[in-house]
Enzyme design. Structure first.
Site, PDB file in Angstrom:
ATOM      1  N   HIS A 272       0.834  -1.210   0.000  1.00 35.75           N
ATOM      2  CA  HIS A 272       0.000   0.000   0.000  1.00 35.75           C
ATOM      3  C   HIS A 272       0.861   1.249   0.000  1.00 35.75           C
ATOM      4  O   HIS A 272       1.858   1.340   0.709  1.00 35.75           O
ATOM      5  CB  HIS A 272      -1.050   0.000   1.114  1.00 35.75           C
ATOM      6  CG  HIS A 272      -0.531   0.076   2.511  1.00 35.75           C
ATOM      7  ND1 HIS A 272      -0.204   1.257   3.117  1.00 35.75           N
ATOM      8  CD2 HIS A 272      -0.296  -0.891   3.428  1.00 35.75           C
ATOM      9  CE1 HIS A 272       0.196   1.016   4.364  1.00 35.75           C
ATOM     10  NE2 HIS A 272       0.164  -0.280   4.585  1.00 35.75           N
ATOM     11  N   GLU A 318      -5.010   1.980   2.556  1.00 33.96           N
ATOM     12  CA  GLU A 318      -5.021   0.824   3.458  1.00 33.96           C
ATOM     13  C   GLU A 318      -5.224   1.281   4.888  1.00 33.96           C
ATOM     14  O   GLU A 318      -5.884   0.627   5.671  1.00 33.96           O
ATOM     15  CB  GLU A 318      -3.696   0.052   3.335  1.00 33.96           C
ATOM     16  CG  GLU A 318      -3.721  -1.316   4.035  1.00 33.96           C
ATOM     17  CD  GLU A 318      -3.336  -1.266   5.519  1.00 33.96           C
ATOM     18  OE1 GLU A 318      -3.611  -2.240   6.243  1.00 33.96           O
ATOM     19  OE2 GLU A 318      -2.765  -0.243   5.971  1.00 33.96           O
TER      20      GLU A 318
END
Lengths: 462, 462
Positions: A272, A318
């Site tokens: 991420h 995320e």
């Protein structure tokens, strides 16, 4: 001596025999050798952390990170897709706390930091009595005793493995507190070491539950607050002024190396791109980003692409919403049955300690023969532990098998989500070893003659 | 059976023989047993740190600490003297820094904290180019290149033993920078570990040198600044608004156990009551204070006082000026020739590792026979290392011998002078072991038949 020209002539005239197909073992050796010699994983994490720095979804830093990631992938000659994601936009404000009333304890500031998603106390702050609670169930049982109070969770993390249970309180404690009528929530930082450093993270409010102010206190201050509570009632003054702004447009950054035989079958390798705002996000998840980019570099320069498509995804959001993972699953819904494996590197820069797997019956027997070339790196065998990752969890309903390089995370929670998540914590050799293992594993799954049995989709959450 | 009453009668009629004088070994055993069972050293450090907290000289916290120490000593039945000291009054203000100009590096805040005694940038801050320098000598050699710049010292502390050389830069770097015409000085935190935690400390300006703004940056930010400087020129924006206020009245807190045979001869056992303002001052020097108070408790309750006077001193202003140590030496100038030994506990709460000594020739031979009862505690032999302490250094010109319990300080500089110097860092058993060793050593020196040969006074500083 006069035959030599003739031989040369003969050789030149004869058509070159077709090159033998590269041996997968030799390809693996080349990938490992590349990761351990090109210095690129380190150069990229240094660049991302020092130049781009904090990159919470919705922030300008995140937009810069998207442009940076796009440029990195493009520099490998890959076509880059920016897949749209609507991102939450939460901004930290002032944050201060102090014990203001207790028969024995003097005023001393507490080191705190607001939890993502929490609301503001307003510029004047709030003052309320503190009630220490141990579980979400205990909050629900408090009844009127919770009304107007600051609920305080004090979960002690002795080792990294304690994160799973402790994170439930940080993630859901404020919502439970709000439901019970509490004025605010504070939680001990989820940290395995501390020099007075608070660790942030998301706190999630259930649908229909009003956000309240919520913060993490350093472990030191949690212990002091706990000690104060042993001596009698404690009132805390809390000032937290974060703002929740309108959603903004953002992107998942996607690129792929098209498979030579089965291009429709996808092995997805992800990390991420977003980080918390308090630091550079070196461990979380600069390391993962740099390793995905290393895989992009090494796999895109192979003399022959792997059998299946390798798709590299740098997810948005995320940390505070999973909008990136959700958007990806929606955009590729028609395609997910062809995702034969998904890997997400999101546990820092520690060196490999094994491989974890979540697949259907027979999965281990399918995976194990691929691992011997990873043994020297530390990833030669399947070990117990969770496989998957927050972003790729949205692929679980489609039964996509998850495979992870399990990395040494024993010191990960010393700095995770805190201001101390900085480049200096990353050991270049450990990062390179893990980059090699993830890349070789991704290649092995994409090149393998067989695919993993699909996983049982998890029961639907009502 | 009828003889019994007669025997009893005879016994009762006979005058009790005088109790034999207590054996020093038994007294030592009682002292050690007390320190390791009464829980008082821990109770007092907890009370001082959690209730009084930060206590920089000149602050309200320091005044509260004086009242607290006075009450603790009085509770042992001792007459307490407050000896006047004029204290500097320096107050921290806002503190922020950010790289604002560098071709490659983005803006990211640096974790900084002002050094005690440094001046303010004014509310607008200052922006200037950074020049990294390695030594005070290099500053002097810079010439015009220092003019208007922010000079940056980056001394790396690998282990606690590196403090000695690194502290020279923090203590004298700003003065050197000011003389060279620099606008400000920043120094890497003197720390053996960091989670983005800056460590403060005094910076001393030579007579006639104008104070300039000066701050410590966290080790992480020092490394980032260093990396940025590798890529090209760096401008830093620095905001520091500390204030230097008029001196205030303060005190050294003094009490004594009068010697039974040679009351004019003094063994002085000291710690410093003040702390830096960023934290509770548990290691620096709550531990020392609690140990001196433990000695007060144990020695004042002996059935028979030691041969010489034990004087307990809790000094003011060790951290930012040494006014307490200076005032003591002046007030007791006529008396210092009768100070037969001085001990200062100012190295945290680690367990004993030996005894260090600074005395005249033959000192070790005089001291060594007193140490065997301290062997189990870890302080049974003389080891290499400095003896003395900042406050008692003012007794050196009088040739007072210095004796220390050397304590494990391997992790001391992880938290020293930072916000992380909190109670949780103290291990109760280690603290008790050291309290026992310091108390037993003080007793041994006060009870010994001989005194240590006096030390050679250090050469006068011009």
């Amino acid at each position: 001596v006069i035959v030599a020209p003739v031989v040369l002539l003969l050789c030149a005239a004869r058509p070159a025999p077709p090159a033998p197909p590269p041996d997968p073992a030799k390809t693996t050796a080349a990938l490992v050798g590349g990761a351990l010699s090109d210095g690129l994983t380190w150069a990229r994490i240094a660049d991302l952390t020092d130049r781009i720095g904090p990159r919470l979804s919705g922030s300008e830093g995140f937009s810069r990170a998207v442009a940076w990631a796009q440029a990195q992938l493009a520099s490998e000659g890959l076509a880059v897709k920016l897949e749209p994601v609507k991102l939450p936009h939460w901004e930290r404000g002032e944050e201060r706390a102090e014990i203001v009333e207790n028969a024995r304890y003097g005023a001393q500031p507490l080191a705190i930091t607001a939890l993502g998603g929490a609301s503001s106390t307003g510029p004047g702050g709030l003052t309320a009595e503190v009630v220490e609670v141990e579980s979400l169930e205990q909050v629900a049982a408090l009844g009127d005793a919770a009304h107007g109070k600051i609920l305080f969770f004090n979960p002690v993390m002795h080792v990294a493995q304690d994160y799973g249970t402790a994170t439930r309180l940080r993630s859901h404690g404020a919502s439970a507190a709000s439901k019970a009528g509490a004025a605010a929530m504070v939680v001990r930082s989820l940290a395995t070491a501390s020099f007075r450093s608070p660790h942030t993270g998301l706190t999630h409010f259930d649908d229909g539950v009003a956000p309240i102010p919520a913060a993490a206190v350093s472990t030191e201050d949690a212990e002091r607050l706990h000690r104060a509570l042993q001596t009698g009632p404690v009132k805390l003054h809390l000032l937290l002024t974060p703002r929740t702004l309108p959603d903004v447009d953002g992107f998942n950054v996607v690129a792929e190396i098209r498979g030579r035989e089965k291009p429709a079958e996808v092995v997805l390798f992800a990390a991420h791109l977003d980080s918390w705002d308090l630091a550079q996000g070196a461990e979380d998840d600069g390391a993962g980003v740099a390793m995905v980019l290393e895989a992009a570099h090494l796999l895109s320069h192979l003399p022959r692409p792997p059998r299946r498509t390798v798709r590299l995804v740098l997810y948005a959001n995320e940390e505070n919403g999973l909008a990136g993972g959700t958007a990806y699953a929606l955009a590729h819904a028609a395609d997910l049955s062809k995702h034969v494996a998904a890997l997400e590197a999101d546990s820092g820069s520690g060196r490999p300690q094994g491989v974890t797997l979540l697949a259907g019956p027979g999965g281990a027997a399918t995976l194990a023969p691929l691992l011997p070339p990873l043994a020297v790196l530390g990833a030669g065998s399947i070990v117990a532990g969770e496989a998957g990752g927050a972003d790729i969890s949205t692929l679980a309903p489609a039964g996509v098998p998850f495979v992870n390089v399990k990395q040494d995370g024993s010191r990960y929670f010393d700095v995770h989500h805190s201001a101390a998540d900085t480049l200096d914590k990353v050991k270049p050799l450990d990062l390179a070893l893990s980059a090699a293992a993830w890349t070789a594993l991704t290649y092995a799954l994409a090149e393998s003659e067989t695919t993993l049995p699909r996983a049982e989709p998890p029961p639907a959450v009502k």
